[in-house]
Scaffold this motif. Sequence first.
Motif, short mmCIF file in Angstrom:
data_model
loop_
_atom_site.label_atom_id
_atom_site.label_comp_id
_atom_site.label_asym_id
_atom_site.label_seq_id
_atom_site.Cartn_x
_atom_site.Cartn_y
_atom_site.Cartn_z
N ASP A 77 0.80 -1.23 0.00
CA ASP A 77 0.00 0.00 0.00
C ASP A 77 0.83 1.28 0.00
OD1 ASP A 77 1.03 -0.48 2.53
OD2 ASP A 77 -0.75 0.25 3.58
N ARG A 78 2.12 1.18 -0.19
CA ARG A 78 3.00 2.34 0.03
C ARG A 78 2.76 3.49 -0.95
NH1 ARG A 78 6.13 -1.88 -1.99
NH2 ARG A 78 7.44 -1.46 -3.82
N ARG A 79 2.12 3.25 -2.08
CA ARG A 79 1.82 4.33 -3.03
C ARG A 79 0.32 4.56 -3.20
NH1 ARG A 79 5.79 6.36 -6.53
NH2 ARG A 79 7.77 6.30 -5.44
N TRP A 80 -0.48 3.93 -2.37
CA TRP A 80 -1.93 4.10 -2.49
C TRP A 80 -2.37 5.47 -2.03
CZ3 TRP A 80 -4.06 -1.12 -0.15
CH2 TRP A 80 -3.68 -2.17 -1.01
N LYS A 81 -3.40 5.98 -2.64
CA LYS A 81 -3.97 7.27 -2.25
C LYS A 81 -4.66 7.19 -0.89
CE LYS A 81 -7.57 8.75 -4.55
NZ LYS A 81 -8.40 9.30 -5.64
N GLU A 82 -5.34 6.06 -0.65
CA GLU A 82 -6.06 5.87 0.62
C GLU A 82 -5.28 4.91 1.50
OE1 GLU A 82 -8.48 7.71 1.28
OE2 GLU A 82 -9.05 8.45 -0.70
N ARG A 83 -5.08 5.30 2.79
CA ARG A 83 -4.28 4.48 3.69
C ARG A 83 -4.98 4.28 5.04
NH1 ARG A 83 1.27 4.64 2.51
NH2 ARG A 83 1.45 3.00 4.06
N GLY A 84 -6.29 4.42 5.06
CA GLY A 84 -7.00 4.26 6.32
C GLY A 84 -7.37 2.81 6.59
N ILE A 85 -7.87 2.54 7.79
CA ILE A 85 -8.44 1.24 8.11
C ILE A 85 -9.58 0.97 7.13
CG2 ILE A 85 -9.76 -0.02 9.87
CD1 ILE A 85 -8.14 1.56 11.97
N TYR A 86 -9.72 -0.28 6.70
CA TYR A 86 -10.65 -0.58 5.61
C TYR A 86 -11.35 -1.92 5.80
CZ TYR A 86 -6.84 -3.66 4.19
OH TYR A 86 -5.87 -4.62 4.18
N ILE A 87 -12.37 -2.13 4.97
CA ILE A 87 -12.92 -3.46 4.76
C ILE A 87 -12.80 -3.79 3.28
CG2 ILE A 87 -14.56 -3.09 6.67
CD1 ILE A 87 -16.81 -3.10 4.54
N ASP A 88 -12.81 -5.09 2.96
CA ASP A 88 -12.72 -5.55 1.58
C ASP A 88 -14.10 -5.96 1.07
OD1 ASP A 88 -9.92 -5.32 1.34
OD2 ASP A 88 -9.64 -7.25 2.33
N ILE A 89 -14.39 -5.60 -0.19
CA ILE A 89 -15.60 -6.04 -0.88
C ILE A 89 -15.16 -6.89 -2.05
CG2 ILE A 89 -17.72 -5.35 -2.03
CD1 ILE A 89 -17.60 -2.70 -0.61
N LEU A 90 -15.47 -8.18 -2.01
CA LEU A 90 -14.93 -9.16 -2.94
C LEU A 90 -15.99 -9.61 -3.94
CD1 LEU A 90 -13.13 -11.31 -0.23
CD2 LEU A 90 -12.17 -9.40 -1.51
N PRO A 91 -15.81 -9.36 -5.23
CA PRO A 91 -16.77 -9.84 -6.24
C PRO A 91 -16.55 -11.32 -6.51
CG PRO A 91 -14.97 -8.70 -7.33
CD PRO A 91 -14.71 -8.57 -5.84
N MET A 92 -17.65 -12.07 -6.61
CA MET A 92 -17.59 -13.50 -6.89
C MET A 92 -18.11 -13.75 -8.30
SD MET A 92 -16.39 -14.25 -4.01
CE MET A 92 -16.36 -16.04 -4.10
N GLU A 93 -17.48 -14.72 -8.99
CA GLU A 93 -17.86 -15.03 -10.36
C GLU A 93 -18.03 -16.54 -10.53
OE1 GLU A 93 -15.77 -12.94 -13.50
OE2 GLU A 93 -14.59 -11.87 -11.99
N ARG A 94 -18.89 -16.93 -11.48
CA ARG A 94 -18.99 -18.34 -11.86
C ARG A 94 -17.80 -18.66 -12.76
NH1 ARG A 94 -23.87 -20.62 -10.51
NH2 ARG A 94 -25.67 -19.21 -10.33
N GLN A 95 -16.96 -19.61 -12.32
CA GLN A 95 -15.75 -19.90 -13.07
C GLN A 95 -15.36 -21.37 -12.93
OE1 GLN A 95 -12.53 -16.80 -12.46
NE2 GLN A 95 -13.85 -16.32 -10.74
N ARG A 96 -14.68 -21.86 -13.94
CA ARG A 96 -13.94 -23.09 -13.79
C ARG A 96 -12.69 -22.75 -12.97
NH1 ARG A 96 -17.23 -27.29 -15.17
NH2 ARG A 96 -18.21 -26.94 -17.21
#
Length: 270
Positions: A126-145
């Motif tokens: 994250d050393r070059r990210w614009k946002e560096r605060g505490i966060y949560i992740d939102i993970l997209p799920m896909e139908r995949q082999r």
Amino acid sequence: MDGNQIDHEALRQRFNPEGSELRQMQLVMLDILSEVDAICRRHDIPYWLSSGTLLGAWRHDGFIPWDDDLDIEMRREDYLRLLPILREELPDHLALQTMDDDPNYFFFYAKIHDRRTYLEEGNNYDRRWKERGIYIDILPMERQRIWLHKIGEKAQGHVYKIWRTSTDDERSMRKVRRITQFNKKVTYPILRALCKLSGARTWTSGMGMPFHKPRYDEDIFPLAEHVFEGRMFPVPHDSDHHMQLLFGDWRKLPNLDELHPHARKIKIKK
């Protein structure tokens, strides 16, 4: 040891007692989740607690005491619908982070940061990210082999090595951006088309994400709810089987002397 035999109070006192830095961090993440939950309910966008957050809900009725992240999942079509809504409706102290919002961000899932806080990741990605605060992740799920997903994972995996071993961040970031954008615009649309043609029914983490444990419709839908930190949040319909696929015997505690936190440095403004 099952959930009824775990000494939850002893774990709290050891890892996240009230007022501790970790507990403050967890409460910030809980507040972010509550904002996202309200937006998703308002717009009828289904999501569910995932990974260690889901495990914590069932085994501890809240955070795993030593956990310093929070994850939710949703179908990719719902994820794409949610992102512009978040940009419009998140309160000012929260910031959405995707590669469209931050050119130096190279993950294929979103984070929501609390701008009133500061966090440094242990891996230093994250050393070059614009946002560096505490966060949560939102993970997209896909139908995949799964094998196609692993190809997509390898296509982006080189980015992590470049950034991890960088001796010239300006030059390395240019490479990271080129590879990431090529995968976004070329590699992953092709792989998604192949998945669709193959009739894939297994859900797994979206293209470009290094997690490929399988999920199934019958385990996830229709969504249920479960308590997490005193509030009710969506969870998979058959969370038990869902977590067995992810963790095996999820009721059993890990070796508490071999835990590795994600965060390296945390600051919370008063």
